[in-house]
Design an enzyme around this catalytic site. Structure first.
Site, PDB file in Angstrom:
ATOM      1  N   GLU A 298      38.200  26.165  65.473  1.00  0.00           N
ATOM      2  CA  GLU A 298      38.196  27.444  65.976  1.00  0.00           C
ATOM      3  C   GLU A 298      38.075  27.872  64.879  1.00  0.00           C
ATOM      4  OE1 GLU A 298      39.049  29.563  68.668  1.00  0.00           O
ATOM      5  OE2 GLU A 298      39.700  27.695  70.543  1.00  0.00           O
TER       6      GLU A 298
ATOM      7  N   LYS B   8      38.993  31.040  61.850  1.00  0.00           N
ATOM      8  CA  LYS B   8      39.147  31.702  62.131  1.00  0.00           C
ATOM      9  C   LYS B   8      38.894  33.073  61.551  1.00  0.00           C
ATOM     10  CE  LYS B   8      44.385  33.744  61.630  1.00  0.00           C
ATOM     11  NZ  LYS B   8      43.532  35.544  61.652  1.00  0.00           N
TER      12      LYS B   8
ATOM     13  N   ASP C  88      38.241  37.244  60.779  1.00  0.00           N
ATOM     14  CA  ASP C  88      38.829  38.126  59.869  1.00  0.00           C
ATOM     15  C   ASP C  88      38.598  39.689  60.476  1.00  0.00           C
ATOM     16  OD1 ASP C  88      40.964  38.705  58.594  1.00  0.00           O
ATOM     17  OD2 ASP C  88      39.354  38.295  56.984  1.00  0.00           O
TER      18      ASP C  88
ATOM     19  N   TYR D 205      33.313  37.650  69.241  1.00  0.00           N
ATOM     20  CA  TYR D 205      33.548  36.239  69.633  1.00  0.00           C
ATOM     21  C   TYR D 205      34.539  35.730  70.187  1.00  0.00           C
ATOM     22  CZ  TYR D 205      29.787  34.712  66.382  1.00  0.00           C
ATOM     23  OH  TYR D 205      28.710  34.287  65.767  1.00  0.00           O
TER      24      TYR D 205
ATOM     25  N   LYS E  23      44.985  28.469  57.137  1.00  0.00           N
ATOM     26  CA  LYS E  23      44.407  29.343  56.661  1.00  0.00           C
ATOM     27  C   LYS E  23      44.290  29.266  55.214  1.00  0.00           C
ATOM     28  CE  LYS E  23      46.994  33.864  57.575  1.00  0.00           C
ATOM     29  NZ  LYS E  23      46.416  35.031  57.364  1.00  0.00           N
TER      30      LYS E  23
ATOM     31  N   CYS F 254      34.240  48.199  15.625  1.00  0.00           N
ATOM     32  CA  CYS F 254      34.066  46.408  15.942  1.00  0.00           C
ATOM     33  C   CYS F 254      35.046  45.719  15.402  1.00  0.00           C
ATOM     34  CB  CYS F 254      32.897  46.124  15.497  1.00  0.00           C
ATOM     35  SG  CYS F 254      32.714  44.106  15.960  1.00  0.00           S
TER      36      CYS F 254
ATOM     37  N   CYS G 286      33.527  42.689  13.157  1.00  0.00           N
ATOM     38  CA  CYS G 286      33.204  42.763  11.885  1.00  0.00           C
ATOM     39  C   CYS G 286      33.661  44.539  10.964  1.00  0.00           C
ATOM     40  CB  CYS G 286      31.358  42.732  12.190  1.00  0.00           C
ATOM     41  SG  CYS G 286      30.645  43.955  13.010  1.00  0.00           S
TER      42      CYS G 286
ATOM     43  N   CYS H 277      28.542  47.299  19.283  1.00  0.00           N
ATOM     44  CA  CYS H 277      28.503  47.491  17.851  1.00  0.00           C
ATOM     45  C   CYS H 277      27.658  46.923  17.162  1.00  0.00           C
ATOM     46  CB  CYS H 277      29.259  45.869  17.350  1.00  0.00           C
ATOM     47  SG  CYS H 277      29.075  45.818  15.542  1.00  0.00           S
TER      48      CYS H 277
ATOM     49  N   CYS I  22      27.193  40.673  12.282  1.00  0.00           N
ATOM     50  CA  CYS I  22      28.661  40.934  12.444  1.00  0.00           C
ATOM     51  C   CYS I  22      28.737  39.153  12.717  1.00  0.00           C
ATOM     52  CB  CYS I  22      29.087  41.416  13.997  1.00  0.00           C
ATOM     53  SG  CYS I  22      29.697  41.566  15.018  1.00  0.00           S
TER      54      CYS I  22
HETATM   55  O1  D41 Z   1      39.497  33.727  65.359  1.00  0.00           O
HETATM   56  C1  D41 Z   1      40.663  34.296  65.643  1.00  0.00           C
HETATM   57  N1  D41 Z   1      41.077  35.010  64.499  1.00  0.00           N
HETATM   58  C2  D41 Z   1      41.482  33.318  66.791  1.00  0.00           C
HETATM   59  C3  D41 Z   1      42.192  34.238  67.320  1.00  0.00           C
HETATM   60  C4  D41 Z   1      41.244  32.561  67.329  1.00  0.00           C
HETATM   61  N2  D41 Z   1      40.350  32.020  67.059  1.00  0.00           N
HETATM   62  N3  D41 Z   1      41.812  32.372  68.232  1.00  0.00           N
HETATM   63  C5  D41 Z   1      42.984  32.561  68.327  1.00  0.00           C
HETATM   64  N4  D41 Z   1      44.269  32.529  69.465  1.00  0.00           N
HETATM   65  C6  D41 Z   1      45.031  32.987  69.843  1.00  0.00           C
HETATM   66  C7  D41 Z   1      45.976  32.297  71.405  1.00  0.00           C
HETATM   67  C8  D41 Z   1      45.769  30.772  70.658  1.00  0.00           C
HETATM   68  C9  D41 Z   1      46.944  33.241  71.095  1.00  0.00           C
HETATM   69  C10 D41 Z   1      45.033  32.347  72.004  1.00  0.00           C
HETATM   70  C11 D41 Z   1      43.792  33.819  67.794  1.00  0.00           C
HETATM   71  C12 D41 Z   1      44.880  34.549  68.306  1.00  0.00           C
HETATM   72  N5  D41 Z   1      45.502  33.847  69.111  1.00  0.00           N
HETATM   73  C13 D41 Z   1      44.874  35.895  67.577  1.00  0.00           C
HETATM   74  N6  D41 Z   1      44.418  36.188  67.490  1.00  0.00           N
HETATM   75  C14 D41 Z   1      45.432  37.908  66.397  1.00  0.00           C
HETATM   76  C15 D41 Z   1      46.452  37.578  67.707  1.00  0.00           C
HETATM   77  C16 D41 Z   1      46.231  36.144  68.137  1.00  0.00           C
END
Ligand code: D41
Length: 694
Positions: A120, A122, A124, A230, A340, A434, A437, A452, A458
């Site tokens: 997946e 991650k 933010d 999501y 990350k 400048c 020059c 300048c 220059c």
């Molecule tokens: O996309 C995310 N930020 C994300 C966060 C994700 N795709 N999966 C996650 N899965 C978990 C577990 C495995 C503990 C069910 C998570 C998070 N936790 C999570 N986000 C913030 C704290 C934990």
């Protein structure tokens, strides 16, 4: 380290972390980048592990996440919301995978990593838990410290993509869905633009904007914020007691609780999706762990073009039975980890400021930084633009600064950590003459830049003018790079662009560090460059604010060079894209004796065909504005631009409501996002080529 030193350091870190937490979670004003926070937390945890007797009950390491605010009621999660472990490199991922395997092996469950992994992006954003009872949305809570969160039901109710009633009839009485609330990039940009217009300062990033929006006590404000969601997992699932009490329903309600759940994490996400909840479209089920690195790289590549902000990827063992075998450590499951991306923000210090003189005399302050690894590269310089920017940042030499490098965007100084200003901080003083020059410097009224006044006297401006003249989009002189131009000027061989065509092979080959072959190549390259087009020649002159498009428009309008040279200000303003300022710049350029001299020499040494007038039916794309973005595979961007312009189209650099078409190549980024948001027609490269051939 002595015990005394350890105690002191731990107290110091605790105080800092509490301070940052307050700024971040309560005030919504983060003061240091996440990496700095994480580093301190890691240091604290290491010290606490080495000296458990010194660990306090109220240590920041004990509360991952911020405390719930007073103004929202508290919600105790029926199942705790876990946190995620992190890895930051391929090596760390390998180590994680090895730990997985060791543990499964020990239980005699698996001896190879040949099992499915759910991959997946991650997001933010903010983790939240949504509770549905009998298919009806009844509660939403923030993660909080994982056990107790804030009740944000009314705010989450306003998120358009979250259904208030589940689809279909096949779901447990009680279903908790866990996922991430986020603000799409386009909404974030729009929100910040609006804020800045109103004189407010806006949010630092989409995550803070999402957090700020969810923490509104007035859900009408949240409703205007266009948040997204999501799902990433399932929390508590069960039968409702009151239904169970109600005779006939007993069997029915029991038949559909835990047993409803698939035994694959990916399938569970699909189940939630089938109930009408959003699932991130980039989520993928990998056959085995060997595909992890490729997924990570693929998502990293897509990062800029995704409509939402991410800071990495997440990998989860897909089989729920294996998940149960693996279990948890502290608050994080052993069966999942975030992998990350390199941090895009880092801290470093501003060591000094140099002043560079550009082609048009603009004097730009350049920050010399203590080299720092950020966004995947080492950064040691960043532009400070001008005095206004320096004032805005209120930056001084020796300050600690936050550097951001996102994707391929040039590194920028985001802000100064004022609380770390050292005693030896020094105000940045602009030069009074400048630096190259020694001519007088001048700041035009209403302009932020200092210039300048030396013009082509220059040496810096002369070098830049010649580099521009020879550059790819201008005369594209093969074998003549920036370094060589500098050397030619420094050694006194050339003073103007016209001098280039007077160079002999002997002149060049006798220069320091210059081989015969390079010399021959340069002379050949210059020979080829003598023949050009009117538009390129006009662009190559480097008249202020006459870019490629304006040069092409001038050429198309006046058809020959003499007409451009002698045009009046009023005539010039008839040309598309040429306003008062550009017209004045052109008049000004041809009014300078040294420019006239050089231009006349060039006219004698170079050639280009005049342009034949076109009538309107030869310009089928007249008045249509195009923007090109991303990488084109069949023609280069300049060719495409020229081909569109030849049919009368305008080609602009930025998307606005006035854009007719966006041509989106591979890896299109923010422009595609913006065009889609504005409802601008988007063409593929092939569609554009079809249009050109029509
Ligand atoms: O996309 C995310 N930020 C994300 C966060 C994700 N795709 N999966 C996650 N899965 C978990 C577990 C495995 C503990 C069910 C998570 C998070 N936790 C999570 N986000 C913030 C704290 C934990």
């Amino acid at each position: 380290m002595s015990e005394q030193t350890v105690i002191k350091r731990m107290a110091e870190i605790c105080q800092l972390l509490n301070h940052y937490d307050h700024q971040y979670y309560v005030l919504d004003e983060p003061s240091v980048p996440d990496v700095e926070y994480d580093r301190l937390m890691q240091e604290l945890i290491a010290l606490e592990t080495a000296h458990p007797e010194l660990k306090t009950l109220d240590s920041p390491s004990q509360k991952v996440g911020g405390a719930a605010l007073k103004s929202f009621s508290q919600v105790t999660h029926q199942l705790p919301m876990l946190s995620l472990d992190n890895v930051f490199s391929a090596d760390e991922w390998q180590a994680f995978a090895k730990r997985l395997l060791d543990r499964l092996n020990r239980g005699g469950v698996k001896s190879t990593l040949d099992f499915a992994i759910c991959a997946e992006p991650k997001l933010d954003g903010l983790a939240v838990s949504l509770r549905y009872e009998n298919g009806v949305f009844v509660q939403a809570a923030t993660r909080g410290d994982g056990t107790v969160g804030e009740n944000i039901t009314e705010n989450v109710r306003t998120i358009k993509s979250i259904p208030l009633r589940l689809q279909g009839t096949s779901f447990p009485d009680i279903l908790e869905v866990r996922g991430e609330v986020f603000m799409p990039k386009a909404s974030f940009d729009a929100l910040n633009k609006q804020a800045i217009k109103k004189g407010e300062k806006g949010f630092a990033n989409p995550r803070n904007a999402a957090a700020g929006s969810l923490r509104q006590l007035d859900s009408k404000i949240t409703a205007k914020r266009n948040l997204g969601f999501y799902a990433y997992g399932i929390g508590f699932v069960g039968a409702l007691a009151n239904i169970a009490n109600n005779g006939d329903n007993v069997e029915e309600s029991k038949s559909i609780d835990e047993s409803w759940l698939a035994n694959s994490h990916y399938q569970r996400l699909c189940q939630i999706k089938a109930l009408g909840l959003p699932m991130c479209p980039e989520v993928k089920l990998l056959d085995n762990a060997t595909q992890v690195e490729a997924f990570y790289q693929d998502i990293l590549q897509q990062r800029a073009s995704l409509s939402y902000e991410i800071d990495g990827t997440v990998f989860k063992v897909d089989d729920i039975a294996l998940q149960q075998q693996l279990g948890f450590v502290a608050r994080a499951p052993r069966w999942a980890t975030a992998y990350k991306f390199p941090a895009q923000e880092e801290l470093t210090t501003l060591e000094s400021v140099d002043f560079q003189v550009g082609r048009t005399g603009a004097i730009t302050p350049v920050a010399r930084l203590k080299p720092i690894f950020v966004g995947g590269v080492t950064v040691s310089n960043a532009t400070l633009h001008n005095q206004d920017e320096i004032d805005r940042l209120s930056i001084q030499i020796n300050d600690t600064v936050i550097i951001r490098r996102a994707g391929d965007v040039i590194p920028q100084i985001v802000s100064v950590v004022l609380e770390r200003r050292p005693e030896n901080a020094q105000v940045i003083a602009f030069p009074t003459v400048c630096p190259v020059c020694q001519s007088a410097v001048l700041k035009a009224e209403g302009e932020a830049v200092l210039r300048c006044t030396g013009g082509l006297y220059c040496q810096a401006q002369r070098k830049e003018a010649i580099k521009h003249f020879a550059s790819r989009k201008a005369l594209d002189v093969d074998g003549l790079g920036d370094k060589l131009v500098e050397q030619l000027v420094d050694e006194g061989l050339i003073k103007t662009p016209a001098d280039l065509f007077k160079l002999t092979e002997l002149d060049v080959s006798t220069m320091a560090r210059m081989g015969q072959k390079s010399a021959t190549n340069l002379i050949k390259g210059l020979e080829v460059a003598r023949k050009t087009t009117l538009a390129k020649f006009v662009y190559a002159l480097g008249i202020r604010e006459v870019g490629e498009t304006t040069a092409a428009n001038l050429a198309q309008y006046f058809l020959n060079f003499s007409a451009i040279k002698s045009a009046s200000e009023a005539q010039l303003q008839q040309v598309p894209d040429v306003g008062v300022i550009v017209a004045k710049n052109i008049i000004n350029f041809f009014a300078q004796d040294h420019n006239v001299e050089v231009v006349e020499e060039l006219e004698n040494m170079m050639s280009w065909p005049d342009i034949e007038a076109k009538n309107d039916d030869e310009l089928p794309l007249k008045d249509q504005t195009f923007v090109l973005t991303g990488t084109l595979s069949k023609m280069d961007r300049n060719e495409a631009k020229a081909a569109l312009q030849a049919l009368g189209a305008k080609v602009s650099g930025s998307v606005s409501a006035k854009t007719h078409y966006l041509v989106a190549g591979e890896k299109s980024g923010s422009k595609l996002v913006k065009a889609t948001a504005l409802g601008v027609s988007v063409l593929t490269e092939d569609e554009m080529i079809a249009l050109l051939n029509k």
